[in-house]
Enzyme design. Structure first.
Site, PDB file in Angstrom:
ATOM      1  N   SER A 158      44.843  36.768  35.481  1.00  0.00           N
ATOM      2  CA  SER A 158      45.427  37.663  34.379  1.00  0.00           C
ATOM      3  C   SER A 158      44.652  37.622  33.075  1.00  0.00           C
ATOM      4  CB  SER A 158      46.924  37.643  33.957  1.00  0.00           C
ATOM      5  OG  SER A 158      47.705  37.865  35.341  1.00  0.00           O
ATOM      6  N   HIS A 201      41.375  41.911  39.241  1.00  0.00           N
ATOM      7  CA  HIS A 201      42.583  42.023  38.707  1.00  0.00           C
ATOM      8  C   HIS A 201      43.260  43.055  39.470  1.00  0.00           C
ATOM      9  CE1 HIS A 201      45.646  41.911  35.169  1.00  0.00           C
ATOM     10  NE2 HIS A 201      45.890  41.230  36.201  1.00  0.00           N
ATOM     11  N   GLU A 250      41.249  46.127  37.700  1.00  0.00           N
ATOM     12  CA  GLU A 250      40.295  45.681  36.714  1.00  0.00           C
ATOM     13  C   GLU A 250      39.264  44.914  37.239  1.00  0.00           C
ATOM     14  OE1 GLU A 250      41.780  44.947  32.152  1.00  0.00           O
ATOM     15  OE2 GLU A 250      42.981  43.951  33.537  1.00  0.00           O
ATOM     16  N   ASN A 265      46.106  43.245  30.057  1.00  0.00           N
ATOM     17  CA  ASN A 265      47.161  42.277  29.638  1.00  0.00           C
ATOM     18  C   ASN A 265      46.912  41.926  28.279  1.00  0.00           C
ATOM     19  OD1 ASN A 265      48.808  41.689  31.471  1.00  0.00           O
ATOM     20  ND2 ASN A 265      47.013  40.483  32.789  1.00  0.00           N
TER      21      ASN A 265
HETATM   22  N1  LIG Z   1      52.701  38.887  38.689  1.00  0.00           N
HETATM   23  C1  LIG Z   1      52.102  39.776  38.306  1.00  0.00           C
HETATM   24  O1  LIG Z   1      52.464  40.733  38.149  1.00  0.00           O
HETATM   25  C2  LIG Z   1      50.594  39.544  38.515  1.00  0.00           C
HETATM   26  C3  LIG Z   1      49.955  40.787  38.015  1.00  0.00           C
HETATM   27  C4  LIG Z   1      48.346  40.524  38.153  1.00  0.00           C
HETATM   28  C5  LIG Z   1      47.596  39.373  38.381  1.00  0.00           C
HETATM   29  N2  LIG Z   1      48.349  38.160  38.446  1.00  0.00           N
HETATM   30  C6  LIG Z   1      48.028  37.032  38.496  1.00  0.00           C
HETATM   31  O2  LIG Z   1      47.790  36.545  40.228  1.00  0.00           O
HETATM   32  C7  LIG Z   1      47.978  35.145  40.212  1.00  0.00           C
HETATM   33  C8  LIG Z   1      49.119  35.043  41.043  1.00  0.00           C
HETATM   34  O3  LIG Z   1      50.512  35.403  40.376  1.00  0.00           O
HETATM   35  P1  LIG Z   1      51.757  35.705  41.369  1.00  0.00           P
HETATM   36  O4  LIG Z   1      52.663  36.476  40.599  1.00  0.00           O
HETATM   37  O5  LIG Z   1      51.587  36.004  42.675  1.00  0.00           O
HETATM   38  O6  LIG Z   1      52.128  34.104  41.292  1.00  0.00           O
HETATM   39  P2  LIG Z   1      53.341  33.363  42.374  1.00  0.00           P
HETATM   40  O7  LIG Z   1      53.868  32.313  41.849  1.00  0.00           O
HETATM   41  O8  LIG Z   1      53.938  34.600  42.849  1.00  0.00           O
HETATM   42  O9  LIG Z   1      52.440  33.094  43.608  1.00  0.00           O
HETATM   43  C9  LIG Z   1      51.433  31.817  43.293  1.00  0.00           C
HETATM   44  C10 LIG Z   1      51.271  31.305  44.845  1.00  0.00           C
HETATM   45  O10 LIG Z   1      50.051  30.500  44.657  1.00  0.00           O
HETATM   46  C11 LIG Z   1      50.432  29.177  45.426  1.00  0.00           C
HETATM   47  N3  LIG Z   1      49.368  28.076  44.904  1.00  0.00           N
HETATM   48  C12 LIG Z   1      49.673  27.714  43.695  1.00  0.00           C
HETATM   49  N4  LIG Z   1      48.533  26.667  43.553  1.00  0.00           N
HETATM   50  C13 LIG Z   1      47.810  26.742  44.724  1.00  0.00           C
HETATM   51  C14 LIG Z   1      46.590  26.166  45.153  1.00  0.00           C
HETATM   52  N5  LIG Z   1      46.045  25.271  44.570  1.00  0.00           N
HETATM   53  N6  LIG Z   1      46.151  26.493  46.591  1.00  0.00           N
HETATM   54  C15 LIG Z   1      46.821  27.433  47.151  1.00  0.00           C
HETATM   55  N7  LIG Z   1      47.790  27.880  46.847  1.00  0.00           N
HETATM   56  C16 LIG Z   1      48.480  27.599  45.734  1.00  0.00           C
HETATM   57  C17 LIG Z   1      52.008  29.155  45.125  1.00  0.00           C
HETATM   58  O11 LIG Z   1      52.219  28.237  46.396  1.00  0.00           O
HETATM   59  C18 LIG Z   1      52.330  30.303  45.323  1.00  0.00           C
HETATM   60  O12 LIG Z   1      52.902  30.801  46.517  1.00  0.00           O
HETATM   61  C19 LIG Z   1      47.946  34.426  38.560  1.00  0.00           C
HETATM   62  O13 LIG Z   1      46.670  34.055  38.340  1.00  0.00           O
HETATM   63  C20 LIG Z   1      48.725  35.594  37.677  1.00  0.00           C
HETATM   64  O14 LIG Z   1      48.117  35.697  36.587  1.00  0.00           O
HETATM   65  C21 LIG Z   1      49.898  38.351  38.461  1.00  0.00           C
END
Ligand SMILES: NC(=O)c1ccc[n+]([C@@H]2O[C@H](COP(=O)([O-])OP(=O)(O)OC[C@H]3O[C@@H](n4cnc5c(N)ncnc54)[C@H](O)[C@@H]3O)[C@@H](O)[C@H]2O)c1
Length: 297
Positions: free
Chosen positions: A131, A152, A164, A203
């Site tokens: 993000s 993204h 994005e 963002n």
């Molecule tokens: N939540 C949102 O609305 C959103 C929107 C767009 C982008 N993002 C981005 O997407 C990414 C994930 O966000 P999310 O909301 O799905 O988070 P989340 O916390 O729901 O999931 C993250 C997952 O990654 C796993 N993980 C962590 N470190 C790891 C590693 N080294 N190897 C393998 N697995 C690993 C964790 O076990 C977890 O299941 C982030 O970079 C976030 O900024 C989030």
């Protein structure tokens, strides 16, 4: 404004296989959409529980689409036949593209990309769903920086149209063209951020608004319900900023604020102390059952 779709040349991605690393709310959604579009997709997470939850969620969402008559039971089976779990990162070696969706922490992403660079075949594109973290810096952690790009996706991935695209300084035109074509082939509309600055487009605008909503709450100007109602009714947003923060994850919102504050270096991006407190309490939002609001499930 022109969307990339309108400018697109008819390049085909030729991507047949993909892998998603991180099976949280975003990774599960990205894997589902890839598989629904016939791409053989492996899903990997360091947590076996997360992987299990992701599979259960995908099945539930597909069942809901069947109930709404948007897909048939056969479509569901076809999607599931394109999905598989990976037990180890090394299983992803042959993927045409790997999309990373792990925790929003620069050190974790840099380490992962360095490992993927060693594991994956030379042609594999390595994409990040970050993000706010610099794609240029993630790319520099690999020996194939020209094959690293930001894709993204928005939350919830199966529903939201936008992807994005962020080019790092080193991203090649070929990597960009293939990645952009892929987003269109899976039914999304790409918009490209021309510079790899923190938060890109969405963002950079959205997260300061969410952070400001926490200041309004902390200063006692209005209750959460009033803040969300005012923004919904007053600016025609489908969801108020505090409810949205719970959906995004307060930990993710805070991580993004911190990156803005550190990297852009302006006080206007300082995270609201109340947001920090909620995260310290483990109130991460909907995924934790408690954030600004409380969730039953
Ligand atoms: N939540 C949102 O609305 C959103 C929107 C767009 C982008 N993002 C981005 O997407 C990414 C994930 O966000 P999310 O909301 O799905 O988070 P989340 O916390 O729901 O999931 C993250 C997952 O990654 C796993 N993980 C962590 N470190 C790891 C590693 N080294 N190897 C393998 N697995 C690993 C964790 O076990 C977890 O299941 C982030 O970079 C976030 O900024 C989030």
């Amino acid at each position: 404004m022109t969307k990339d779709k309108e400018n697109s040349s008819q390049v085909e991605s030729n991507i047949r296989s993909a892998a998603v690393v991180g099976a949280g709310q975003m990774g599960a959604g990205i894997a589902q959409v890839l598989a629904q579009n016939g791409i053989a997709t492996q899903l990997y997470d360091q947590s076996a529980d997360a992987l299990q939850r992701a599979n259960a969620l995908i099945r539930k969402l597909l069942d809901r689409q069947i109930e709404k008559e948007k897909i048939s039971p056969a479509d569901k089976e076809a999607t599931l036949s394109h999905l598989s779990d990976a037990a180890d990162l090394s299983d992803l070696a042959q993927a045409d593209i790997v999309i990373e969706a792990i925790i929003e922490r620069p050190d974790a992403k840099h380490e992962l990309f360095s490992k993927l660079d060693e594991i994956c075949k030379p042609q594999t594109i390595l994409a990040s769903n970050t993000s706010s973290i610099s794609i240029t810096k993630i790319a520099a952690a690999t020996n194939r920086p020209e094959k690293v790009i930001g894709l993204h996706f928005m939350n919830p991935v199966p529903v939201m149209e936008l992807v994005e695209i962020i080019r790092g300084l080193q991203t090649s035109d070929e990597t960009y063209a293939i990645s952009k074509a892929l987003t269109q082939e899976i039914g999304k509309t790409p918009v490209t951020a021309r510079f790899d600055y923190p938060g890109f487009i969405v963002n950079r605008i959205l997260v300061p608004m969410i952070n400001e909503a926490f200041f309004v709450l902390m200063e006692g100007i209005a209750t959460p319900e009033e803040i969300d109602a005012a923004m919904k009714l007053g600016t025609n947003q489908p969801m108020g900023p505090l409810q949205l923060a719970d959906f995004v994850g307060l930990d993710t919102c805070l991580a993004i604020c911190q990156i803005f504050h550190n990297e852009i270096g302006e006080d206007k991006y300082r995270p609201c102390p109340l947001l920090i407190k909620y995260v310290e309490a483990g109130w991460y939002g909907r995924k934790a059952g408690r954030g600004v609001y409380t969730y039953e499930e």
